[in-house]
Design a protein around this motif. Structure first.
Motif, PDB file in Angstrom:
ATOM      1  N   GLU A  71     -46.110  16.629 -22.136  1.00  0.00           N
ATOM      2  CA  GLU A  71     -45.069  16.057 -20.918  1.00  0.00           C
ATOM      3  C   GLU A  71     -45.209  16.901 -19.618  1.00  0.00           C
ATOM      4  OE1 GLU A  71     -43.637  13.371 -21.508  1.00  0.00           O
ATOM      5  OE2 GLU A  71     -43.611  13.016 -23.658  1.00  0.00           O
ATOM      6  N   SER A  72     -46.093  17.869 -19.391  1.00  0.00           N
ATOM      7  CA  SER A  72     -46.143  18.352 -18.156  1.00  0.00           C
ATOM      8  C   SER A  72     -46.664  17.601 -17.189  1.00  0.00           C
ATOM      9  CB  SER A  72     -47.136  19.710 -18.272  1.00  0.00           C
ATOM     10  OG  SER A  72     -47.475  20.367 -17.332  1.00  0.00           O
ATOM     11  N   CYS A  73     -46.121  17.815 -16.048  1.00  0.00           N
ATOM     12  CA  CYS A  73     -46.567  16.924 -14.923  1.00  0.00           C
ATOM     13  C   CYS A  73     -48.080  17.451 -14.163  1.00  0.00           C
ATOM     14  CB  CYS A  73     -45.782  16.842 -13.703  1.00  0.00           C
ATOM     15  SG  CYS A  73     -45.457  18.306 -12.676  1.00  0.00           S
ATOM     16  N   GLY A  74     -48.221  18.566 -14.890  1.00  0.00           N
ATOM     17  CA  GLY A  74     -49.592  19.006 -14.463  1.00  0.00           C
ATOM     18  C   GLY A  74     -49.761  19.800 -13.066  1.00  0.00           C
ATOM     19  N   LYS A  75     -48.726  19.796 -12.329  1.00  0.00           N
ATOM     20  CA  LYS A  75     -48.589  20.377 -10.791  1.00  0.00           C
ATOM     21  C   LYS A  75     -48.831  21.843 -11.056  1.00  0.00           C
ATOM     22  CE  LYS A  75     -46.578  19.991  -6.544  1.00  0.00           C
ATOM     23  NZ  LYS A  75     -45.514  19.029  -5.756  1.00  0.00           N
ATOM     24  N   CYS A  76     -48.296  22.780 -11.908  1.00  0.00           N
ATOM     25  CA  CYS A  76     -48.662  24.080 -11.799  1.00  0.00           C
ATOM     26  C   CYS A  76     -49.346  24.801 -13.195  1.00  0.00           C
ATOM     27  CB  CYS A  76     -47.152  24.829 -11.765  1.00  0.00           C
ATOM     28  SG  CYS A  76     -46.049  24.831 -13.219  1.00  0.00           S
ATOM     29  N   THR A  77     -50.087  25.638 -13.022  1.00  0.00           N
ATOM     30  CA  THR A  77     -50.955  26.169 -13.860  1.00  0.00           C
ATOM     31  C   THR A  77     -50.203  26.815 -15.161  1.00  0.00           C
ATOM     32  OG1 THR A  77     -52.575  26.634 -12.193  1.00  0.00           O
ATOM     33  CG2 THR A  77     -52.935  27.879 -14.336  1.00  0.00           C
ATOM     34  N   PRO A  78     -49.096  27.590 -14.877  1.00  0.00           N
ATOM     35  CA  PRO A  78     -48.415  28.182 -15.986  1.00  0.00           C
ATOM     36  C   PRO A  78     -48.003  27.059 -17.224  1.00  0.00           C
ATOM     37  CG  PRO A  78     -47.664  29.228 -14.108  1.00  0.00           C
ATOM     38  CD  PRO A  78     -48.504  27.826 -13.655  1.00  0.00           C
ATOM     39  N   CYS A  79     -47.618  26.193 -16.626  1.00  0.00           N
ATOM     40  CA  CYS A  79     -46.862  25.013 -17.565  1.00  0.00           C
ATOM     41  C   CYS A  79     -48.017  23.939 -18.063  1.00  0.00           C
ATOM     42  CB  CYS A  79     -46.135  24.077 -16.904  1.00  0.00           C
ATOM     43  SG  CYS A  79     -45.429  22.742 -17.725  1.00  0.00           S
ATOM     44  N   ARG A  80     -49.134  23.689 -17.168  1.00  0.00           N
ATOM     45  CA  ARG A  80     -50.290  22.930 -17.494  1.00  0.00           C
ATOM     46  C   ARG A  80     -51.273  23.498 -18.434  1.00  0.00           C
ATOM     47  NH1 ARG A  80     -52.384  22.568 -12.963  1.00  0.00           N
ATOM     48  NH2 ARG A  80     -54.252  23.614 -13.465  1.00  0.00           N
ATOM     49  N   ILE A  81     -51.558  24.713 -18.217  1.00  0.00           N
ATOM     50  CA  ILE A  81     -52.666  25.441 -19.224  1.00  0.00           C
ATOM     51  C   ILE A  81     -51.694  26.314 -20.168  1.00  0.00           C
ATOM     52  CG2 ILE A  81     -54.322  27.061 -19.014  1.00  0.00           C
ATOM     53  CD1 ILE A  81     -54.981  24.398 -17.794  1.00  0.00           C
ATOM     54  N   GLY A  82     -50.775  27.231 -19.341  1.00  0.00           N
ATOM     55  CA  GLY A  82     -49.980  28.059 -20.458  1.00  0.00           C
ATOM     56  C   GLY A  82     -49.644  27.236 -21.723  1.00  0.00           C
ATOM     57  N   SER A  83     -49.250  26.059 -21.764  1.00  0.00           N
ATOM     58  CA  SER A  83     -48.633  25.629 -23.066  1.00  0.00           C
ATOM     59  C   SER A  83     -49.959  25.011 -23.933  1.00  0.00           C
ATOM     60  CB  SER A  83     -47.980  24.129 -22.827  1.00  0.00           C
ATOM     61  OG  SER A  83     -48.895  23.236 -21.880  1.00  0.00           O
ATOM     62  N   VAL A  84     -50.871  24.712 -23.320  1.00  0.00           N
ATOM     63  CA  VAL A  84     -52.106  24.490 -24.243  1.00  0.00           C
ATOM     64  C   VAL A  84     -52.604  25.702 -24.871  1.00  0.00           C
ATOM     65  CG1 VAL A  84     -54.730  23.592 -24.380  1.00  0.00           C
ATOM     66  CG2 VAL A  84     -52.823  22.539 -22.698  1.00  0.00           C
ATOM     67  N   ARG A  85     -52.860  26.920 -24.194  1.00  0.00           N
ATOM     68  CA  ARG A  85     -52.881  28.077 -24.779  1.00  0.00           C
ATOM     69  C   ARG A  85     -51.877  28.571 -25.899  1.00  0.00           C
ATOM     70  NH1 ARG A  85     -56.808  27.230 -21.817  1.00  0.00           N
ATOM     71  NH2 ARG A  85     -57.240  26.251 -23.921  1.00  0.00           N
TER      72      ARG A  85
ATOM     73  N   CYS B  81     -45.525  33.820 -22.658  1.00  0.00           N
ATOM     74  CA  CYS B  81     -44.052  33.156 -22.383  1.00  0.00           C
ATOM     75  C   CYS B  81     -43.550  33.866 -21.310  1.00  0.00           C
ATOM     76  CB  CYS B  81     -43.131  33.431 -23.657  1.00  0.00           C
ATOM     77  SG  CYS B  81     -43.578  32.298 -24.913  1.00  0.00           S
ATOM     78  N   ASP B  82     -43.727  35.073 -21.024  1.00  0.00           N
ATOM     79  CA  ASP B  82     -43.250  35.688 -19.659  1.00  0.00           C
ATOM     80  C   ASP B  82     -43.802  35.162 -18.566  1.00  0.00           C
ATOM     81  OD1 ASP B  82     -41.767  37.781 -21.252  1.00  0.00           O
ATOM     82  OD2 ASP B  82     -43.103  39.388 -21.082  1.00  0.00           O
ATOM     83  N   THR B  83     -45.024  34.770 -18.472  1.00  0.00           N
ATOM     84  CA  THR B  83     -45.684  34.190 -17.522  1.00  0.00           C
ATOM     85  C   THR B  83     -45.190  32.790 -17.056  1.00  0.00           C
ATOM     86  OG1 THR B  83     -47.765  35.350 -17.739  1.00  0.00           O
ATOM     87  CG2 THR B  83     -48.121  33.227 -16.504  1.00  0.00           C
ATOM     88  N   MET B  84     -44.783  32.006 -18.112  1.00  0.00           N
ATOM     89  CA  MET B  84     -44.624  30.505 -18.222  1.00  0.00           C
ATOM     90  C   MET B  84     -42.984  30.665 -17.563  1.00  0.00           C
ATOM     91  SD  MET B  84     -45.708  28.715 -21.475  1.00  0.00           S
ATOM     92  CE  MET B  84     -45.085  27.251 -21.155  1.00  0.00           C
ATOM     93  N   GLU B  85     -42.158  31.507 -17.848  1.00  0.00           N
ATOM     94  CA  GLU B  85     -40.879  31.603 -17.602  1.00  0.00           C
ATOM     95  C   GLU B  85     -40.771  32.004 -15.857  1.00  0.00           C
ATOM     96  OE1 GLU B  85     -38.730  34.569 -19.933  1.00  0.00           O
ATOM     97  OE2 GLU B  85     -37.977  33.021 -21.472  1.00  0.00           O
ATOM     98  N   SER B  86     -41.607  32.786 -15.721  1.00  0.00           N
ATOM     99  CA  SER B  86     -41.625  33.462 -14.324  1.00  0.00           C
ATOM    100  C   SER B  86     -42.222  32.904 -13.231  1.00  0.00           C
ATOM    101  CB  SER B  86     -41.998  34.946 -14.170  1.00  0.00           C
ATOM    102  OG  SER B  86     -43.174  35.119 -14.697  1.00  0.00           O
ATOM    103  N   ALA B  87     -43.328  31.966 -13.639  1.00  0.00           N
ATOM    104  CA  ALA B  87     -44.158  31.453 -12.580  1.00  0.00           C
ATOM    105  C   ALA B  87     -44.122  29.930 -12.644  1.00  0.00           C
ATOM    106  CB  ALA B  87     -45.804  31.993 -12.881  1.00  0.00           C
ATOM    107  N   SER B  88     -43.737  29.150 -13.609  1.00  0.00           N
ATOM    108  CA  SER B  88     -43.626  27.838 -13.736  1.00  0.00           C
ATOM    109  C   SER B  88     -42.845  27.106 -12.562  1.00  0.00           C
ATOM    110  CB  SER B  88     -43.028  27.144 -14.953  1.00  0.00           C
ATOM    111  OG  SER B  88     -43.888  27.590 -15.970  1.00  0.00           O
ATOM    112  N   LEU B  89     -43.134  26.161 -12.026  1.00  0.00           N
ATOM    113  CA  LEU B  89     -42.185  25.436 -10.928  1.00  0.00           C
ATOM    114  C   LEU B  89     -41.038  24.974 -11.229  1.00  0.00           C
ATOM    115  CD1 LEU B  89     -45.243  24.067  -9.004  1.00  0.00           C
ATOM    116  CD2 LEU B  89     -43.962  26.089  -8.264  1.00  0.00           C
ATOM    117  N   CYS B  90     -40.814  24.428 -12.352  1.00  0.00           N
ATOM    118  CA  CYS B  90     -39.771  23.729 -12.911  1.00  0.00           C
ATOM    119  C   CYS B  90     -39.141  24.304 -14.339  1.00  0.00           C
ATOM    120  CB  CYS B  90     -39.891  22.334 -12.718  1.00  0.00           C
ATOM    121  SG  CYS B  90     -40.509  21.438 -14.038  1.00  0.00           S
TER     122      CYS B  90
END
Length: 517
Positions: free
Chosen positions: A438-452, A480-489
């Protein structure tokens, strides 16, 4: 002429309410009985649907859940005159499920013909609008602030403060936007309100328009709600035809109209800036903040964006006053909240109560425990981005601050119950996979982090060696730390909440299994 109420909401229709309607009409015709069948909204007790109600001596006598094969025996029992039957539940207001609630926002749902403006007005509809006409925009906003109403979505931001920000912004045009893209798993209160009391939403948006001087509003509705679209289309048309929308509303000099916009099934469009992008005809991607939508929203203009329940809570606050609404709830969680019970639960549905009851009281007193009869093992609160709580944590009061302190969030009020057959590692994986899809793909932590994240959880599942397992857990925590602090939404920023909570409960359960063995 006897009046019978039969819900016309999605839940009732999925349980053959339309076929039930035909069977009622045919049986009445066979017995030469003139029958008035009123299509009301659902009262929220999904476990009793389809729920028939009959007016008798000023009471609404309920029968349910009714199947087509019950119709003949109901007529034989003279149910139109409140006759005795195995499905008879008695006066609807005496049924414990309803008696223990405090219906404020949902006071009309199930009581009225959902598409009758006369019925709406008869049951205190548009009283909030009439009050608003005698107030300045600032006074309307101060009333909301004093009521303590907070957004009934994820962030729970004070509604009055959001409206004040928009009101104070300088612009030649402002907008009202209702986020009806209800996509969280286990949530359906928006749908019940729109299907059962659409004029309440219209009135709430109209009051918002008066408060900030906006003349146009939009309802952004998820495409998966076709019945809502049908009902809202008809409700908006009727409101225009009777002078409750459009130019010079009820001779007040107020101009305001509402347009219905259908989304395309993207979960990310439940995030307000993605919703605005979609509403403008663009790809549903999040915007950088600041600027906030309250300053730079739809088409670059100051915009109020609230969800359905937030807008629908406004009319009663204006009609009854801030003090009336604020007397319900506790501390900074004031008023009432619709909680939705789903998952492995015996009595699923939606109930409206003041803040403060515990999870345990909701699950046991209203839900009657698990459908399977097995012990509750975990409960997820707040949708797919909400935390999992163990059976030992069920005494947490349903309040914003209490849930935040416990590492979770109330969100939209969805409560999904799991028994002891749950695999919590699979639930953690599902959360990461959901984010990846469901990620919109705009930011790396969400787009790539969730796959990893999915890959790491698969390694945890397949690893037996303790040292390697520890490394995987440590890597997942860092991710999880990276996704929390660096995701755009919130999509990427909140995904670690269900992941971490599910992993924690999984580790506790596996450790307990090892100890027992």
């Amino acid at each position: 002429m006897p009046a019978v109420y039969l819900p016309r909401d999605t839940t009732a229709l999925s349980l053959h309410a339309e076929e039930l309607l035909i069977a009622l009409q045919q049986e009445a015709a066979k017995r030469e009985i003139d029958l008035s069948i009123i299509r009301n909204g659902s009262r929220g007790a999904a476990w009793l649907e389809p729920l028939l109600e009959v007016e008798k001596n000023g009471q609404r006598i309920a029968y349910g859940p009714v199947q087509i094969t019950d119709i003949k025996s109901l007529f034989d029992a003279d149910f139109l005159n409140a006759g005795e039957h195995t499905l008879k539940l008695g006066d609807i207001n005496d049924i414990p499920w309803f008696k223990q609630q405090q219906r404020l926002t949902f006071s009309r749902c199930g009581n009225t013909d959902a598409l009758s403006i006369d019925d709406y007005v008869k049951h205190d509809g548009f009283k909030g609008f009439q009050t608003a006409l005698g107030l300045t925009g600032q006074e309307i906003i101060e009333t909301l602030i004093d009521s303590g109403l907070r957004g009934r979505g994820g962030a729970a931001f004070p509604t009055g403060l959001k409206w004040k920000t928009v009101a104070d912004a300088e612009a030649d045009c402002k907008y009202i936007v209702c986020n009806a893209d209800e996509g969280d798993s286990g949530t359906f209160s928006d749908r019940l309100l729109m299907e059962g009391d659409p004029f309440c939403l219209i009135e709430g948006m109209l009051i918002a328009g008066i408060a900030i001087g906006a003349e146009l509003g939009f309802i952004y509705l998820r495409s998966e709600y076709p019945l809502c679209k049908t009902i809202l289309d008809e409700a908006l048309t009727k409101a225009r035809q009777t002078g409750w929308l459009g130019k010079n509303i009820q001779g007040s000099g107020i101009n305001f109209d509402i347009r219905l916009h259908i989304g395309a099934g993207a979960y990310i469009c439940g995030e307000e800036t993605s919703l605005l992008e979609s509403l403008e005809g663009k790809r549903g991607q999040i915007r950088y903040k600041p600027p906030l939508p309250a300053i730079h929203g739809l088409h670059g203009k100051p915009t109020i964006v609230n969800n359905v329940i937030s807008f629908a809570s406004v009319p009663i606050i204006l009609a009854r006053g801030a003090a009336f609404y604020a007397q319900f709830g506790n501390a900074q969680s004031l008023g009432s909240m619709p909680f939705q019970l789903g998952g492995n639960i015996k009595r699923g549905g939606m109930l409206e109560i003041p803040f403060g009851l515990s999870l345990r009281e909701i699950i046991e007193d209203f839900g009657a425990g698990t459908l399977s009869g097995n012990p509750v093992a975990a409960v997820q609160v707040g949708g797919p981005l909400g935390a999992y709580f163990s059976a030992d944590q069920l005494d947490i009061p349903l309040e914003y601050e209490a849930f935040s302190a416990a590492g979770g969030m109330l969100g939209h009020g969805g409560i999904v119950v799991f028994d002891d057959s749950i695999n919590l590692l699979k639930q953690a994986r599902f959360a990461m996979q959901f984010c990846a899809l469901e990620s919109c793909g705009k930011c790396t932590p969400c787009r790539i982090g969730s796959v990893r994240g999915v890959e790491i959880i698969d390694k945890i599942r397949d690893t037996q060696h303790a040292k390697e397992l520890s490394t995987h857990y440590e890597l997942l925590n860092d991710l999880c730390d990276t996704m929390e602090s660096a995701s755009l939404c919130a999509m990427g920023g909140l995904t670690p909440i269900p992941v971490r909570s599910a992993i924690k409960l999984y580790q506790i359960s596996t450790q307990a299994d090892k100890t027992q063995s």
